[in-house]
Design an enzyme around this catalytic site. Structure first.
Site, PDB file in Angstrom:
ATOM      1  N   TYR A 143       0.714   5.117  -7.966  1.00 18.53           N
ATOM      2  CA  TYR A 143       1.930   5.740  -8.183  1.00 18.53           C
ATOM      3  C   TYR A 143       2.058   6.456  -9.709  1.00 18.53           C
ATOM      4  CZ  TYR A 143       3.788   2.785  -4.495  1.00 18.53           C
ATOM      5  OH  TYR A 143       3.944   2.098  -3.336  1.00 18.53           O
ATOM      6  N   ASP A 226      -5.545  -5.378   4.499  1.00 13.32           N
ATOM      7  CA  ASP A 226      -5.321  -5.342   5.867  1.00 13.32           C
ATOM      8  C   ASP A 226      -5.292  -6.710   6.563  1.00 13.32           C
ATOM      9  OD1 ASP A 226      -7.867  -5.187   5.554  1.00 13.32           O
ATOM     10  OD2 ASP A 226      -8.510  -4.030   7.013  1.00 13.32           O
TER      11      ASP A 226
END
Ligand code: NAD
Length: 360
Positions: A143, A226
């Site tokens: 970010y 994941d």
């Protein structure tokens, strides 16, 4: 040893002032009856501050937040301020507070009171007793990483790019936070990364492992992001503390919060290296229900519990707050967001009254 100190109270907008008021009644009771020694002072933030002073984080509010040992924030934002310039939007106050005070560790518990197991979208047996703490790195990663941008290549094709970058000290300090928190809990840390694909994750894994060697009493495991998403909805009770990057933590903490059914129940903290923290409910300012005395104040009240435990090292009073919440839920008190169909509903103030009365 427990600490006493000062709390900067920033109620903000929408339901922020309503839920903060109930949390302050809890602090007042702890001061009066259990010598908690917490002095608080409030200041405007967000849209309320913009209306009063033309800025969402006026200098006096920032100075108060800087000088306090902890900050209790309600929520900011609302439709009234949606069309003002970006740098004056209420939400900018949160970003500025985090960066000015170097609050790099975001703690998001996903805790399910057994009485509310039916509020989750998952089966009660999968989530009942759930108690996870997600420690998300908040001020680095993709970010903020450079280079970033939107541009056009030599063939006229537009492309966008961001960079996930972590420096060793950033990983070290968030890892220390996670291990310290784990020591107060069930002494297990799961570090979530994508080390099978990304070099930045390889470094992350290496440094977290190295920091872990300083905490031999805490078990450390690693999981790819994941798989962590899958495990979080398959068997969430396997986790104690999860430590991860800004991006992965953003996703995991929102998914984990939904396991618990209502965002009206979830507190959060953003900490610096010395455990000074900003404590706030996970929810926003809920303009759709503001001013009606129907908001759930429990997330903000539980934020006070987290503050006592984390910044003020006061486990005894933190337990009192959490037990009081548990007691009112066991007594069947429900605000609209956590009530099952047909259950009687109490308002914000009535819920606050009940918690204050249950603290003993
Ligand atoms: P929100 O969390 O304010 O509301 C989402 C839904 O949950 C709404 O239906 C609301 O009524 C309900 N809800 C939220 N808190 C509740 C509570 N304590 N009790 C009962 N119901 C509750 O999210 P949103 O609608 O996306 O955002 C509204 C405003 O809040 C926006 O301006 C947004 O930018 C801001 N916001 C602020 C923060 C913050 O201050 N940390 C966080 C998120 C959103």
């Amino acid at each position: 040893m427990t600490k006493t100190g000062t709390v900067a109270v920033l109620p903000g907008d929408g339901i922020g002032p309503e839920v903060t008021e109930q949390a302050l009644r809890v602090i007042d009771k702890l001061n009066a009856e259990f010598s908690a020694g917490l002095t608080w002072q409030s200041a405007p933030v967000g849209g309320a501050a913009y209306d009063l002073h033309g800025h969402p984080l006026p200098p006096d509010t920032l100075a108060l937040a800087r000088s306090a040992d902890a900050i209790l924030l309600g929520a900011v934002g609302g439709p009234k301020w949606e069309n003002i310039t970006r740098e004056h939007r209420p939400e900018r106050a949160l970003l500025a507070l985090r960066s000015e005070l170097e609050l790099f560790a975001n703690l998001r518990p996903a805790f399910l009171f057994p009485e509310l197991a039916a509020a989750s979208t998952l089966k009660p047996e999968v989530v009942s007793g759930l108690d996870i703490m997600i420690v998300r790195e908040l001020t680095g990663g993709i970010y903020f990483g450079q280079p970033r941008g939107l541009t056009t290549d030599d063939h006229g094709v537009r492309f966008g790019f961001n960079t996930m970058v972590y420096r060793e000290p950033e990983i070290r300090r968030i890892a220390h936070t996670a291990f310290r928190i784990a020591r107060q809990r069930n002494k297990r840390v799961c570090s979530v990364d994508k080390a099978n694909v990304m070099e930045v994750s390889e470094l992350w894994r290496e440094i977290v492992t190295d920091v872990g060697s300083e905490y031999p009493d805490v078990g450390l495991s690693h999981m790819y992001i994941d798989n962590a998403c899958m495990q979080l909805v398959r068997a969430p009770k396997q986790f104690d503390v999860i430590v991860t990057t800004n991006l992965f933590g953003d996703i995991l903490s929102d998914a984990a919060s939904m396991l618990t059914g209502s965002i009206g129940m979830l507190p959060s903290a953003s900490l610096d290296a010395d455990n000074k923290g900003m404590y706030e409910p996970v929810h926003g300012s809920a303009p759709d229900i503001a001013g009606q005395d129907i908001a759930n104040p429990l997330a903000t009240i539980l934020s006070v519990g987290m503050m006592l435990r984390t910044t003020f090292d006061n486990t005894k009073l933190a337990n009192k707050v959490e037990n009081a919440v548990r007691e009112v839920l066991a007594d069947g008190l429900r605000t609209g967001d956590i009530a099952n169909h047909g259950e009687p509903i109490v308002g914000t103030r009535e819920m606050g009254d009940a918690v204050v009365a249950a603290i003993g």
